[in-house]
Enzyme design. Sequence first.
Site, short mmCIF file in Angstrom:
data_model
loop_
_atom_site.label_atom_id
_atom_site.label_comp_id
_atom_site.label_asym_id
_atom_site.label_seq_id
_atom_site.Cartn_x
_atom_site.Cartn_y
_atom_site.Cartn_z
N GLY A 251 0.87 -1.18 -0.12
CA GLY A 251 -0.51 0.16 0.24
C GLY A 251 0.56 1.20 -0.20
N GLY A 253 0.67 5.83 0.79
CA GLY A 253 -0.51 6.72 1.47
C GLY A 253 0.30 7.64 1.80
N GLY A 254 -0.33 9.08 1.72
CA GLY A 254 0.69 10.21 2.45
C GLY A 254 1.46 10.42 3.14
N PHE A 255 1.91 9.28 4.28
CA PHE A 255 2.38 9.13 4.94
C PHE A 255 3.82 8.44 4.33
CE2 PHE A 255 4.09 7.60 9.55
CZ PHE A 255 5.45 6.58 9.11
N GLY A 256 3.86 7.42 3.33
CA GLY A 256 4.75 6.65 2.69
C GLY A 256 3.87 5.61 2.40
N VAL A 258 3.60 1.32 2.61
CA VAL A 258 3.48 0.07 3.37
C VAL A 258 4.06 -1.24 2.66
CG1 VAL A 258 1.73 -0.91 4.96
CG2 VAL A 258 1.29 1.35 4.57
N LYS A 272 4.81 0.20 8.06
CA LYS A 272 4.84 1.59 7.46
C LYS A 272 5.30 2.76 7.23
CE LYS A 272 0.65 4.65 8.17
NZ LYS A 272 -0.39 5.07 8.85
N ASP A 369 -10.96 10.13 10.52
CA ASP A 369 -10.83 9.93 9.25
C ASP A 369 -11.60 8.05 8.96
OD1 ASP A 369 -10.48 10.51 6.36
OD2 ASP A 369 -8.78 9.70 6.07
#
Length: 562
Positions: A251, A253-256, A258, A272, A369
């Site tokens: 995956g 996301g905005g975090f980075g 996964v 993550k 969220d």
Amino acid sequence: MRMIWVEKQEGWVNYHSADADHCDTYGLCGAYGTCTIFSDPVCRCLDKFVPMHPDDWNRADWSSGCVRNHPLNCSEDGFIKYSGVKLPDTRYSWFNETMTLDECKVVCLRNCSCMGYTNLDISNGGSGCLLWIGELVDLRQLSESGQDIYIRMADSEISFNDGSSRKKSVVLAIALPLLITAVLVVVVVCLVLRRQKKRAEKMLVEKERLDHNNNKDNRSQILREAFELPLFDLSTIMKATDNFSLENKIGTGGFGKVYKGVLEEGQEVAVKRLSETSRQGNDEFKNEVICIAELQHRNLVKLLGCCIEEEEKILVYEYMPNKSLDLFIFDQTRSTLLDWPKRFNIINGIARGLMYLHQDSRLRIIHRDLKASNVLLDIDMNPKISDFGMARSFGGNETGDNTSRVVGTYGYMSPEYAVDGIFSVKSDVFSFGVLVLEVVSGKKNRRFIHPEYNLNLIGHAWMLHREGRSLEIADPALVESGYTIELQRSIHVGLLCVQQSPEDRPNISSVVLMLTNESILPQPKPPGFFTERNIDDATGYSWSNHTPSSVNDVTITLLDAR
């Protein structure tokens, strides 16, 4: 700011051609494309926009729409005036009758998802405020008979006339808040860097002492005490993920990114990894550690530890083999794997997880969220709430706050949060209500459009409930399975959760009881963020008798603009 709910606005300009034409086809030119009946081709991009997929446009397929020449940056955006147009579809919009156009601009500018604004009523020189959330669709060029709209654009696209007083006022209105913000940021950064420097010096002294003693166990113990969370060595993470191989990526996301990993003892984990270029990721990393390091509940994903080594910031979670809920309920094939008992168990599990966050954990936590993609499923299809990067924690009797930076996912966000930045435990309850209706129906709230009345999923469920036909929103396969009482009760509870006013929504503890017992449920009031077009033609669906009266009442309402 008084926001009100109406059926139809006096003075609203409604443009209709006497004869049908190509431009009557909804969304023919896609987002930011304008349709002109006597043009060849009929679809063109707005000035400073280009086709998203040029090859499709060359084949006269304009549905993909247009994109800006330069991407938006939120804090550095402005607006460009486009004149002589039929206003876009107002399915995702809100309005205020008393605002000036300048006040309308300020409200739109502070919300990164607001893409345009204009006067609500163009008579007598114009008054009121109408804002659009998300892409602008169904524009039409009408030249002099059209209306003005101000569309959000990157600062680099905006030009001003030299010597114009308007230029000075606009520049001042934008530059002054930015200057103040910049000064505050510099002050905060200096304070943070100073604290980090002292901490780094302290850690360096400890590291040198530990390296001298060659005592790795003591070093880990000191770091565990500093971060109050188990720490993994980077070498362990690298080995578990095969050096962050592409094959193990599950995956982004905005975090980075996964990755799936397997520790030496055989335990499967989700890793993550903070992206080096993600500012959002830094905030999310700290937030997740603060919010869920000590949380323990069967319906929350478990944070096993973290890795802070060299330039890496990594979070390690328990691995969920069935991934996220949205991959099942919105997929025609996989949805058959979730019968009603499994779905009802998922709904109840999410409710219990929220109840733990809102009232049973050490700190009251508002997720902000909650959505289908942030609910993970374990091997037995039990739900676990995940992704606490946007969460906020509170102590004592605090139950909410407000913010000038609205984050989250439209379609799940409550009206008071999306419009005014006000969030509370009732904001999470609204998101849960949307999620319940999605689990029951197998439809996405934002993607669902009623073919006749242009209602979204919430609006459609509300309409059916009022007519005593609630079960029609459910997946037919679930209805045929015979669990009609639980289905109807779940839909009813979902509608109670998405009521427009936060005060009318039940607490999540009440929701848990409503789902699991057979007590009589109160009748829900009209929901927030449902949509309807051509209200005068929708006989039997008048909402005027249920108009809320609180100060910040708001709904995303579809005006008769096409």
